[in-house]
Design a protein around this motif. Structure first.
Motif, PDB file in Angstrom:
ATOM      1  N   PHE A  70       0.855  -1.175   0.000  1.00 33.05           N
ATOM      2  CA  PHE A  70       0.000   0.000   0.000  1.00 33.05           C
ATOM      3  C   PHE A  70       0.903   1.241   0.000  1.00 33.05           C
ATOM      4  CE2 PHE A  70      -2.513  -3.086   2.828  1.00 33.05           C
ATOM      5  CZ  PHE A  70      -2.935  -3.827   1.736  1.00 33.05           C
ATOM      6  N   THR A  71       0.338   2.416   0.191  1.00 35.10           N
ATOM      7  CA  THR A  71       1.130   3.637   0.018  1.00 35.10           C
ATOM      8  C   THR A  71       2.282   3.739   1.010  1.00 35.10           C
ATOM      9  OG1 THR A  71      -0.860   4.766  -0.785  1.00 35.10           O
ATOM     10  CG2 THR A  71       1.010   6.138  -0.174  1.00 35.10           C
ATOM     11  N   ALA A  72       2.032   3.437   2.279  1.00 34.23           N
ATOM     12  CA  ALA A  72       3.088   3.574   3.284  1.00 34.23           C
ATOM     13  C   ALA A  72       4.278   2.696   2.953  1.00 34.23           C
ATOM     14  CB  ALA A  72       2.536   3.234   4.664  1.00 34.23           C
ATOM     15  N   ASN A  73       4.035   1.414   2.709  1.00 39.14           N
ATOM     16  CA  ASN A  73       5.129   0.509   2.400  1.00 39.14           C
ATOM     17  C   ASN A  73       5.765   0.830   1.052  1.00 39.14           C
ATOM     18  OD1 ASN A  73       4.916  -0.946   4.817  1.00 39.14           O
ATOM     19  ND2 ASN A  73       3.251  -2.184   3.989  1.00 39.14           N
ATOM     20  N   SER A  74       4.959   1.306   0.117  1.00 44.98           N
ATOM     21  CA  SER A  74       5.521   1.747  -1.170  1.00 44.98           C
ATOM     22  C   SER A  74       6.554   2.842  -0.954  1.00 44.98           C
ATOM     23  CB  SER A  74       4.411   2.265  -2.094  1.00 44.98           C
ATOM     24  OG  SER A  74       3.516   1.243  -2.466  1.00 44.98           O
ATOM     25  N   MET A  75       6.180   3.859  -0.180  1.00 46.03           N
ATOM     26  CA  MET A  75       7.088   4.982   0.033  1.00 46.03           C
ATOM     27  C   MET A  75       8.301   4.580   0.858  1.00 46.03           C
ATOM     28  SD  MET A  75       5.900   7.285  -1.827  1.00 46.03           S
ATOM     29  CE  MET A  75       7.285   8.351  -1.412  1.00 46.03           C
ATOM     30  N   ASN A  76       8.117   3.700   1.827  1.00 44.76           N
ATOM     31  CA  ASN A  76       9.265   3.248   2.619  1.00 44.76           C
ATOM     32  C   ASN A  76      10.239   2.429   1.777  1.00 44.76           C
ATOM     33  OD1 ASN A  76       8.737   4.460   5.139  1.00 44.76           O
ATOM     34  ND2 ASN A  76       7.214   2.910   5.623  1.00 44.76           N
ATOM     35  N   CYS A  77       9.712   1.641   0.843  1.00 39.92           N
ATOM     36  CA  CYS A  77      10.579   0.913  -0.087  1.00 39.92           C
ATOM     37  C   CYS A  77      11.294   1.878  -1.033  1.00 39.92           C
ATOM     38  CB  CYS A  77       9.762  -0.089  -0.895  1.00 39.92           C
ATOM     39  SG  CYS A  77       9.202  -1.537   0.043  1.00 39.92           S
ATOM     40  N   THR A  86      -0.601   3.762  -6.446  1.00 40.03           N
ATOM     41  CA  THR A  86      -0.743   4.895  -7.359  1.00 40.03           C
ATOM     42  C   THR A  86      -0.352   6.213  -6.695  1.00 40.03           C
ATOM     43  OG1 THR A  86      -3.093   5.035  -6.753  1.00 40.03           O
ATOM     44  CG2 THR A  86      -2.543   3.851  -8.779  1.00 40.03           C
ATOM     45  N   ASN A  87      -0.403   6.260  -5.365  1.00 40.48           N
ATOM     46  CA  ASN A  87      -0.069   7.506  -4.673  1.00 40.48           C
ATOM     47  C   ASN A  87       1.392   7.891  -4.817  1.00 40.48           C
ATOM     48  OD1 ASN A  87      -2.579   8.397  -3.526  1.00 40.48           O
ATOM     49  ND2 ASN A  87      -2.468   6.671  -2.118  1.00 40.48           N
ATOM     50  N   THR A  88       2.252   6.953  -5.219  1.00 44.95           N
ATOM     51  CA  THR A  88       3.649   7.329  -5.443  1.00 44.95           C
ATOM     52  C   THR A  88       3.758   8.379  -6.540  1.00 44.95           C
ATOM     53  OG1 THR A  88       4.023   5.541  -7.045  1.00 44.95           O
ATOM     54  CG2 THR A  88       4.490   5.070  -4.722  1.00 44.95           C
ATOM     55  N   SER A  89       2.799   8.400  -7.455  1.00 42.05           N
ATOM     56  CA  SER A  89       2.857   9.385  -8.542  1.00 42.05           C
ATOM     57  C   SER A  89       2.476  10.776  -8.065  1.00 42.05           C
ATOM     58  CB  SER A  89       1.940   8.958  -9.700  1.00 42.05           C
ATOM     59  OG  SER A  89       0.577   8.983  -9.318  1.00 42.05           O
ATOM     60  N   LEU A  90       1.937  10.887  -6.858  1.00 43.43           N
ATOM     61  CA  LEU A  90       1.758  12.194  -6.220  1.00 43.43           C
ATOM     62  C   LEU A  90       3.007  12.588  -5.446  1.00 43.43           C
ATOM     63  CD1 LEU A  90      -1.829  11.980  -4.676  1.00 43.43           C
ATOM     64  CD2 LEU A  90      -1.107  13.523  -6.498  1.00 43.43           C
ATOM     65  N   HIS A  91       3.584  11.618  -4.744  1.00 40.31           N
ATOM     66  CA  HIS A  91       4.671  11.929  -3.812  1.00 40.31           C
ATOM     67  C   HIS A  91       6.021  12.068  -4.491  1.00 40.31           C
ATOM     68  CE1 HIS A  91       1.650  11.465  -0.876  1.00 40.31           C
ATOM     69  NE2 HIS A  91       1.646  10.145  -0.846  1.00 40.31           N
ATOM     70  N   ILE A  92       6.312  11.259  -5.495  1.00 32.88           N
ATOM     71  CA  ILE A  92       7.607  11.380  -6.172  1.00 32.88           C
ATOM     72  C   ILE A  92       7.770  12.756  -6.813  1.00 32.88           C
ATOM     73  CG2 ILE A  92       8.964  10.526  -8.136  1.00 32.88           C
ATOM     74  CD1 ILE A  92       8.142   7.705  -7.359  1.00 32.88           C
ATOM     75  N   PRO A  93       6.779  13.270  -7.580  1.00 31.62           N
ATOM     76  CA  PRO A  93       6.931  14.627  -8.114  1.00 31.62           C
ATOM     77  C   PRO A  93       7.038  15.696  -7.021  1.00 31.62           C
ATOM     78  CG  PRO A  93       5.241  13.450  -9.330  1.00 31.62           C
ATOM     79  CD  PRO A  93       5.586  12.598  -8.139  1.00 31.62           C
ATOM     80  N   ALA A  94       6.324  15.501  -5.902  1.00 30.18           N
ATOM     81  CA  ALA A  94       6.376  16.482  -4.819  1.00 30.18           C
ATOM     82  C   ALA A  94       7.746  16.489  -4.151  1.00 30.18           C
ATOM     83  CB  ALA A  94       5.292  16.185  -3.789  1.00 30.18           C
ATOM     84  N   ILE A  95       8.320  15.310  -3.934  1.00 32.47           N
ATOM     85  CA  ILE A  95       9.666  15.224  -3.353  1.00 32.47           C
ATOM     86  C   ILE A  95      10.684  15.830  -4.313  1.00 32.47           C
ATOM     87  CG2 ILE A  95      11.466  13.637  -2.574  1.00 32.47           C
ATOM     88  CD1 ILE A  95       9.124  11.711  -1.784  1.00 32.47           C
ATOM     89  N   ALA A 105     -15.592  -0.498 -13.662  1.00 28.89           N
ATOM     90  CA  ALA A 105     -14.436   0.372 -13.465  1.00 28.89           C
ATOM     91  C   ALA A 105     -14.847   1.565 -12.609  1.00 28.89           C
ATOM     92  CB  ALA A 105     -13.888   0.842 -14.809  1.00 28.89           C
ATOM     93  N   LEU A 106     -13.866   2.313 -12.163  1.00 27.09           N
ATOM     94  CA  LEU A 106     -14.129   3.520 -11.373  1.00 27.09           C
ATOM     95  C   LEU A 106     -13.097   4.565 -11.759  1.00 27.09           C
ATOM     96  CD1 LEU A 106     -15.115   3.610  -7.642  1.00 27.09           C
ATOM     97  CD2 LEU A 106     -13.533   5.297  -8.562  1.00 27.09           C
ATOM     98  N   ILE A 107     -13.547   5.788 -11.964  1.00 29.02           N
ATOM     99  CA  ILE A 107     -12.633   6.873 -12.313  1.00 29.02           C
ATOM    100  C   ILE A 107     -12.987   8.105 -11.488  1.00 29.02           C
ATOM    101  CG2 ILE A 107     -14.062   7.660 -14.265  1.00 29.02           C
ATOM    102  CD1 ILE A 107     -11.433   8.402 -15.702  1.00 29.02           C
ATOM    103  N   THR A 108     -11.949   8.812 -11.041  1.00 25.57           N
ATOM    104  CA  THR A 108     -12.175   9.977 -10.189  1.00 25.57           C
ATOM    105  C   THR A 108     -11.017  10.953 -10.303  1.00 25.57           C
ATOM    106  OG1 THR A 108     -12.536  10.696  -7.901  1.00 25.57           O
ATOM    107  CG2 THR A 108     -11.106   8.797  -8.216  1.00 25.57           C
ATOM    108  N   ASP A 109     -11.298  12.224  -9.982  1.00 29.10           N
ATOM    109  CA  ASP A 109     -10.206  13.187  -9.854  1.00 29.10           C
ATOM    110  C   ASP A 109      -9.637  13.145  -8.441  1.00 29.10           C
ATOM    111  OD1 ASP A 109     -12.416  14.349  -8.613  1.00 29.10           O
ATOM    112  OD2 ASP A 109     -12.482  16.097  -9.929  1.00 29.10           O
ATOM    113  N   GLY A 110     -10.219  12.295  -7.585  1.00 30.89           N
ATOM    114  CA  GLY A 110      -9.629  11.995  -6.291  1.00 30.89           C
ATOM    115  C   GLY A 110      -8.558  10.938  -6.469  1.00 30.89           C
ATOM    116  N   ARG A 111      -8.265  10.222  -5.405  1.00 30.21           N
ATOM    117  CA  ARG A 111      -7.205   9.222  -5.476  1.00 30.21           C
ATOM    118  C   ARG A 111      -7.667   7.929  -4.826  1.00 30.21           C
ATOM    119  NH1 ARG A 111      -4.037   9.357  -0.605  1.00 30.21           N
ATOM    120  NH2 ARG A 111      -4.984  10.815   0.853  1.00 30.21           N
ATOM    121  N   PHE A 112      -6.798   6.929  -4.869  1.00 25.85           N
ATOM    122  CA  PHE A 112      -7.117   5.624  -4.303  1.00 25.85           C
ATOM    123  C   PHE A 112      -6.106   5.251  -3.235  1.00 25.85           C
ATOM    124  CE2 PHE A 112      -8.944   5.495  -8.568  1.00 25.85           C
ATOM    125  CZ  PHE A 112     -10.258   5.229  -8.231  1.00 25.85           C
TER     126      PHE A 112
END
Length: 552
Positions: free
Chosen positions: A195-202, A268-277, A460-467
Motif C-alpha cells: 500500500f502507500t506507506a510501504n511503497s514509500m518506505n521501499c 498509485t499515490n507514489t505518482s503524487l509523492h515522487i513529483p512532490a519530493i 471500473a471507477l474513475i475519479t479526480d480523487g485518489r485511491f
C-alpha cells in the motif's frame, strides 16, 4: 557545526541555559545535535511503536558520538479517516508535516536528522522537509505490520474493507465480519501489503535515502530495532562527511525510484509523492516519464492487493535490495549513485540474493513485461490519470464502459451498496481532487465495495480523487485537470461511453469537443463545503495532481 549557532560564544549563554534546562550536559553540548523526528502517536497503528524506534535511534546516535534530541511530527491514519470528513485532511497533512520538519530543523540549528515516519503522507512529508532544509539526514521507518490470518489465509486491511462489500452483498454474516475485523491487523506497523506507506518506505531505499531493509523489515521483530540503531549510527557518518539529501536525490536517483516502483507494483499515490519530493529538490517529474520507464521495466512482484504475498514475504525473499539487484543485472538502474550508506547503489546491492523467485520473479519470468502503474491520457484526462495496472484483471485493461456520474464519494457508495451499478458501468466520482475535495480523498470504500460484491472485474471507477494503495481493480484516479479546475471529467453525464486502453495509455469519452463546449456553457459553478480553517487556505494554494498536488 550548525548547532554552534545556539551553543558557542558568550552571547549564546542564554541559549545554553535553556539547553541545560533539558538535562543536557556540557559533554553532550560539545557533540553534534541530531534531531530524531518521531511521528509517534497512539492513534495510528503504524506509529504506536515509534517511541521504541526513536529510543533505538537515540542509542545509535549516542554510540557514534552524537547527541540525539527527539522532536515531534503529526500524522493521520488513512484507514481510520477513510470514508468520512477526516480523509480531506490526509494528503493535505503532507504539507503541514514538511513545514513542521523545516521549522524544527532550521529553528533549532540541528546538525543532522533521523526521520522516523511510517504511514502514508508522513514519509514523503518528512522527506520533503529534510530536502528543503538540506542538512545530513536519512529515513528510518517503523516497518510493516505482520499479515493477518482469516480462514487459513493471510489477510490485510484491504480484505477488511472488501469484507464490508461482501457483507452488504449477503456473502458474509455477522460472525464472519467480526472474525475479519479482529484478525486482519494483528500487530503494530504500516498495513501489510504494498500500500502507500510501504511503497514509500521501499522507495526511500531506492532513492538512496534509507538503509537497506527500511521498507520490508517487519515492525515487531528485533531486526527493526537493530535497523534503527544502525540508522542512528549512520547519520553521524553523514554529518562527519557532510553528505546532504540534495547530494543523493538527483534526477538519476528518481529514475531509479520510479524503476523500482514499477517492478514492485507500488501504490498509485507514489505518482503524487515522487513529483512532490522532486519539487523540493528543484527537479520536475513529468508523468509521461513514468510510462517511459514502465515500458522498459518488468513487474516482478504481486504483493497485496495485487496478489497474495505480503511485506514479510518480500523481506524473507531478500527485500528491496533483491529487487534492485534483478533490475541492475538488466542494466535498468543507475548503480554509481551515492546513498546514505556511504556506498553506491551498486555496492549496496552487490551481495543481494533473491531467495524466493515466486515473491520476487526473476527477469525472465515477470508477472508482466511492463511496470505496475500506467498513466492514461485522453479527452477526459488531458494532463493524465493513473491506474495500478498490475492489480487490474486482464479483461479490464482494454474495454469500453458506460458512465454513472456522482458528485462525491458518498453518493457513489450509496449507489453501489444500493445495487444500482451494473456490469459494464464505470463509476465516475467528481469533485474529489486536490482543490475540489479539497485534499483528494482516497476512494477505498467504493473500490472495496465493488471488489467485495464481486464486481471488480466488471465495473471500473474513475475519479479526480485518489485511491488507497489497498485498492485493486480498474480504479483510475488523479484525473487532471480535475473537475473543480474545469477539467472535462466534470462534464461527463450518465450514459456517456468511455473507451479505456491501458496498454496504449489512452482514455477517451465518446463526446466531441463541441459537445463538451455546450455542456461547459450550461454548467453551474461547484460550491466548496470548506469555508474556513487551514483546508480553505490549502484549497486556494494547491496545484493539480499531475504536479504532485504541491502548494504554490
Amino acid at each position: 557545526m550548525i548547532s554552534d549557532q545556539i551553543k558557542t560564544g558568550v552571547d549564546r549563554a542564554p541559549h545554553r541555559s535553556l539547553l541545560y534546562a533539558l538535562g543536557l550536559t556540557e559533554e553532550e553540548l560539545s557533540r553534534p545535535l541530531i534531531a530524531v523526528v518521531s511521528a509517534q502517536s497512539d492513534i495510528i497503528p503504524g506509529h504506536v511503536h515509534l517511541d521504541k524506534i526513536a529510543e533505538a535511534v537515540k542509542a545509535g546516535v549516542y554510540a557514534a558520538g552524537g547527541t540525539p534530541v527527539v522532536v515531534p511530527a503529526i500524522g493521520v491514519c488513512d484507514g481510520i479517516v477513510m470514508g468520512h470528513k477526516g480523509m480531506h485532511y490526509s494528503l493535505a497533512s503532507r504539507e503541514l508535516i514538511a513545514d513542521s520538519v523545516e521549522t524544527l530543523l532550521t529553528a533549532h540549528c540541528f546538525d543532522g536528522a533521523v526521520l522516523i515516519p511510517n504511514c502514508d503522507k508522513i514519509v514523503p512529508g518528512m522527506l520533503m522537509g529534510a530536502i528543503r532544509v538540506n542538512i545530513p539526514a536519512l529515513v528510518c521507518s517503523g516497518g510493516p505490520m505482520l499479515a493477518g490470518h482469516v480462514g487459513g489465509k493471510k489477510t490485510s486491511l484491504s480484505q477488511m474493507f472488501e469484507a464490508v462489500g461482501a457483507y452488504q452483498a449477503g456473502k458474509l454474516d455477522d460472525a464472519g465480519l467480526r472474525k475479519c475485523e479482529q484478525s486482519s491487523c494483528p500487530s503494530c506497523g504500516s498495513c501489510s501489503g504494498m500500500f502507500t506507506a510501504n511503497s514509500m518506505n521501499c522507495l526511500c531505499e531506492a532513492l538512496g535515502m534509507a538503509l537497506p531493509g527500511n521498507g520490508s523489515i517487519p515492525a515487531p521483530v528485533s531486526a527493526r530495532i537493530q535497523f534503527a540503531k544502525h540508522s542512528g549510527m549512520k547519520v553521524m557518518e553523514l554529518v562527519e562527511k557532510n553528505i546532504r539529501p540534495r547530494d543523493i536525490v538527483t534526477a538519476e536517483a528518481f529514475h531509479n525510484a520510479i524503476t523500482v516502483d514499477m517492478a514492485l507494483g507500488c501504490s498509485t499515490n507514489t505518482s503524487l509523492h515522487i513529483p512532490a519530493i522532486a519539487h523540493e529538490a528543484g527537479l520536475t517529474i513529468d508523468l509521461k516519464q513514468f510510462n517511459e520507464i514502465s515500458e522498459k521495466t518488468p513487474n516482478l512482484c504481486h504483493l497485496a492487493p495485487a496478489g497474495e504475498h505480503f511485506m514479510e514475504e518480500l523481506d524473507e525473499a531478500g527485500g528491496v535490495s533483491a529487487v534492485m539487484k534483478e533490475l541492475a543485472d538488466a542494466g535498468l538502474l543507475h548503480t554509481e549513485l551515492p546513498t546514505v550508506t556511504g556506498y553506491t547503489v551498486g555496492e549496496n546491492i552487490a551481495h543481494a540474493d533473491n531467495r524466493d523467485p515466486e515473491v520476487i520473479r526473476p527477469l525472465d519470468k515477470p508477472y508482466s513485461a511492463t511496470g505496475g502503474l500506467a498513466f492514461l491520457f485522453g479527452n477526459i484526462a488531458r494532463n493524465g490519470c493513473v491506474v495500478k495496472r498490475s492489480a487490474v484483471a486482464p479483461e479490464m485493461r482494454v474495454h469500453s464502459c458506460t458512465a454513472r456520474v456522482f458528485e462525491g464519494e458518498e453518493a457513489a457508495v450509496k449507489a453501489i451498496f444500493g445495487g444500482e451499478i451494473r456490469k459494464g458501468d464505470i463509476v465516475v466520482i467528481l469533485y474529489e481532487g486536490p482543490k475540489g475535495g479539497p485534499g483528494m480523498r482516497e476512494m477505498l470504500v467504493p473500490t472495496s465495495a465493488l471488489a467485495g460484491m464481486g464486481l471488480d472485474k466488471d465495473v471500473a471507477l474513475i475519479t479526480d480523487g485518489r485511491f488507497s494503495g489497498a485498492s485493486r481493480g480498474a480504479s483510475i484516479g488523479h484525473v487532471s485537470p480535475e473537475a473543480a479546475a474545469g477539467g472535462e471529467i466534470g462534464l461527463l453525464r450518465d450514459g456517456d461511453i468511455i473507451d479505456i486502453d491501458m496498454d496504449k495509455y489512452t482514455i477517451n469519452a465518446r463526446v466531441t469537443d463541441e459537445e463538451f463546449a455546450c455542456r461547459r456553457a450550461e454548467q453551474k459553478p461547484h460550491e466548496s463545503w470548506v469555508k474556513n480553517g487551514w483546508l480553505a487556505r490549502y484549497q486556494r494554494m494547491v496545484s493539480s495532481a499531475d504536479e504532485g498536488a504541491v502548494l504554490k
